[in-house]
Motif scaffolding. Structure first.
Motif, mmCIF file in Angstrom:
data_model
loop_
_atom_site.group_PDB
_atom_site.id
_atom_site.type_symbol
_atom_site.label_atom_id
_atom_site.label_comp_id
_atom_site.label_asym_id
_atom_site.label_seq_id
_atom_site.Cartn_x
_atom_site.Cartn_y
_atom_site.Cartn_z
ATOM 1 N N VAL A 109 76.930 -131.886 28.729
ATOM 2 C CA VAL A 109 78.249 -132.541 28.744
ATOM 3 C C VAL A 109 79.157 -131.851 27.724
ATOM 4 C CG1 VAL A 109 79.496 -134.680 28.239
ATOM 5 C CG2 VAL A 109 77.394 -134.764 29.565
ATOM 6 N N LEU B 287 79.117 -141.738 32.458
ATOM 7 C CA LEU B 287 79.586 -140.716 33.405
ATOM 8 C C LEU B 287 79.847 -141.372 34.753
ATOM 9 C CD1 LEU B 287 77.342 -137.602 32.632
ATOM 10 C CD2 LEU B 287 79.511 -138.308 31.584
ATOM 11 N N LYS B 288 81.032 -141.106 35.316
ATOM 12 C CA LYS B 288 81.369 -141.668 36.631
ATOM 13 C C LYS B 288 81.579 -140.582 37.675
ATOM 14 C CE LYS B 288 83.217 -145.900 34.731
ATOM 15 N NZ LYS B 288 84.425 -146.588 34.227
HETATM 16 C C1 HEC Z 1 90.918 -133.247 29.920
HETATM 17 C C2 HEC Z 1 90.266 -134.435 29.374
HETATM 18 C C3 HEC Z 1 89.069 -134.277 28.470
HETATM 19 C C4 HEC Z 1 88.947 -133.493 27.354
HETATM 20 C C5 HEC Z 1 89.965 -132.515 26.778
HETATM 21 C C6 HEC Z 1 87.664 -133.783 26.793
HETATM 22 N N1 HEC Z 1 87.022 -134.723 27.538
HETATM 23 FE FE1 HEC Z 1 85.185 -135.514 27.171
HETATM 24 N N2 HEC Z 1 85.289 -136.561 28.918
HETATM 25 C C7 HEC Z 1 86.346 -136.552 29.788
HETATM 26 C C8 HEC Z 1 86.000 -137.322 30.971
HETATM 27 C C9 HEC Z 1 86.866 -137.538 32.190
HETATM 28 C C10 HEC Z 1 84.695 -137.807 30.753
HETATM 29 C C11 HEC Z 1 83.887 -138.685 31.698
HETATM 30 C C12 HEC Z 1 83.248 -137.856 32.805
HETATM 31 C C13 HEC Z 1 82.629 -138.723 33.873
HETATM 32 O O1 HEC Z 1 83.070 -139.863 34.064
HETATM 33 O O2 HEC Z 1 81.694 -138.259 34.558
HETATM 34 C C14 HEC Z 1 84.285 -137.326 29.442
HETATM 35 C C15 HEC Z 1 83.057 -137.613 28.848
HETATM 36 C C16 HEC Z 1 82.666 -137.170 27.599
HETATM 37 C C17 HEC Z 1 81.429 -137.524 26.954
HETATM 38 C C18 HEC Z 1 80.348 -138.458 27.511
HETATM 39 C C19 HEC Z 1 80.638 -139.877 27.031
HETATM 40 C C20 HEC Z 1 79.627 -140.867 27.599
HETATM 41 O O3 HEC Z 1 78.852 -141.429 26.811
HETATM 42 O O4 HEC Z 1 79.618 -141.050 28.822
HETATM 43 C C21 HEC Z 1 81.394 -136.874 25.755
HETATM 44 C C22 HEC Z 1 80.296 -136.946 24.707
HETATM 45 C C23 HEC Z 1 82.613 -136.116 25.665
HETATM 46 N N3 HEC Z 1 83.371 -136.330 26.794
HETATM 47 C C24 HEC Z 1 82.925 -135.328 24.593
HETATM 48 C C25 HEC Z 1 84.068 -134.529 24.536
HETATM 49 C C26 HEC Z 1 84.309 -133.579 23.490
HETATM 50 C C27 HEC Z 1 83.393 -133.336 22.305
HETATM 51 C C28 HEC Z 1 85.497 -132.973 23.777
HETATM 52 C C29 HEC Z 1 86.195 -131.845 23.014
HETATM 53 C C30 HEC Z 1 85.379 -130.664 22.817
HETATM 54 C C31 HEC Z 1 85.989 -133.556 25.017
HETATM 55 N N4 HEC Z 1 85.092 -134.499 25.436
HETATM 56 C C32 HEC Z 1 87.164 -133.191 25.637
HETATM 57 C C33 HEC Z 1 87.558 -135.937 29.592
HETATM 58 C C34 HEC Z 1 87.838 -135.038 28.588
#
Ligand code: HEC
Ligand code: HEC
Length: 181
Positions: free
Chosen positions: A67, A55-56
């Motif tokens: 999350v 997470l950034k």
């Molecule tokens: C619009 C873009 C977007 C979508 C759609 C999205 N994510 Fe993400 N996801 C991100 C971003 C950006 C981060 C990093 C957040 C941060 O840096 O704090 C993240 C982080 C995560 C992480 C944490 C990973 C780690 O180990 O740091 C998980 C697990 C995750 N997402 C699961 C999902 C799941 C499951 C879905 C669908 C239900 C999903 N994401 C949909 C953008 C998205």
């Protein structure tokens, strides 16, 4: 299976029925806790999600479940799937035979944009919306995106260019009504 259709002697049918009953009873036994009220068994315990590692912009102390909840909101607000922002990992094949997503990986540009967008949304709420007295509607991804990855341009309805029209005084008796425009 209808035992009678097998045309077995009555004794064999009885034996078979007993055997089937015994197997069914044994197969039922190890099925977790039974509902004492006699209804359907209780639902399975909720899935657990791994703690995030990369997470950034989101708070680093969020649990895996928190999350996950945020991600599902983003997915719905933008009308996309997880794979819009997350890259499949060819070395991690899931039970469905398809590559699983590597959520910690940062290679998709949409993920970078989403981080920027999150920071922007926090800034709007903390530094602007919160200054409006009695503001109850913080800005979310959905405020702008409304279920689309690229927010749709807003087109002003033609009738509202000049704002609401003042109420028209009734025309003096004997004059022609104005043509509608
Ligand atoms: C619009 C873009 C977007 C979508 C759609 C999205 N994510 Fe993400 N996801 C991100 C971003 C950006 C981060 C990093 C957040 C941060 O840096 O704090 C993240 C982080 C995560 C992480 C944490 C990973 C780690 O180990 O740091 C998980 C697990 C995750 N997402 C699961 C999902 C799941 C499951 C879905 C669908 C239900 C999903 N994401 C949909 C953008 C998205
Ligand atoms: C104030 C309005 C606004 C808010 C709030 C907002 N966005 Fe955006 N977002 C935009 C605009 C405008 C674009 C650029 C669309 C374009 O022209 O491609 C954009 C683009 C994006 C894109 C890139 C789309 C693409 O085509 O690659 C992603 C991903 C995204 N936003 C995610 C989010 C997420 C996640 C949130 C909430 C954390 C969010 N946005 C909140 C206005 C907003």
């Amino acid at each position: 299976m209808k035992p009678s259709s097998l045309a077995l002697p009555a004794s064999a049918t009885a034996l078979l029925t007993a055997a089937v009953f015994a197997v069914a009873t044994v197969a039922q036994a190890p099925q977790g806790p039974q509902n004492p009220a006699g209804g359907p068994p209780p639902p399975p315990p909720p899935r657990t999600y791994l703690a995030p590692t990369n997470l950034k912009v989101l708070p680093k102390n969020l649990t895996g479940q928190q999350v996950r909840d945020i991600m599902e909101q983003w997915e719905g607000s933008l009308g996309v799937h997880c794979s819009t922002c997350h890259t499949p990992d060819p070395n991690n094949i899931g039970p469905n035979g398809r590559p699983q997503l590597n959520f910690a990986d940062d290679s998709k540009p949409e993920k970078a944009t989403a981080r920027l967008m999150y920071t922007m949304t926090e800034d709007i709420n903390r530094n602007y919306v919160s200054r409006i007295e009695s503001s109850e509607a913080p800005v979310t991804c959905g405020t702008c995106h409304r279920g689309h990855l690229g927010p749709e341009p807003f087109v002003i309805p033609p009738d509202e260019h000049d704002g609401p029209r003042p109420p028209q005084a009734p025309p003096p008796a004997g004059t022609k009504p104005p043509l509608p425009h």
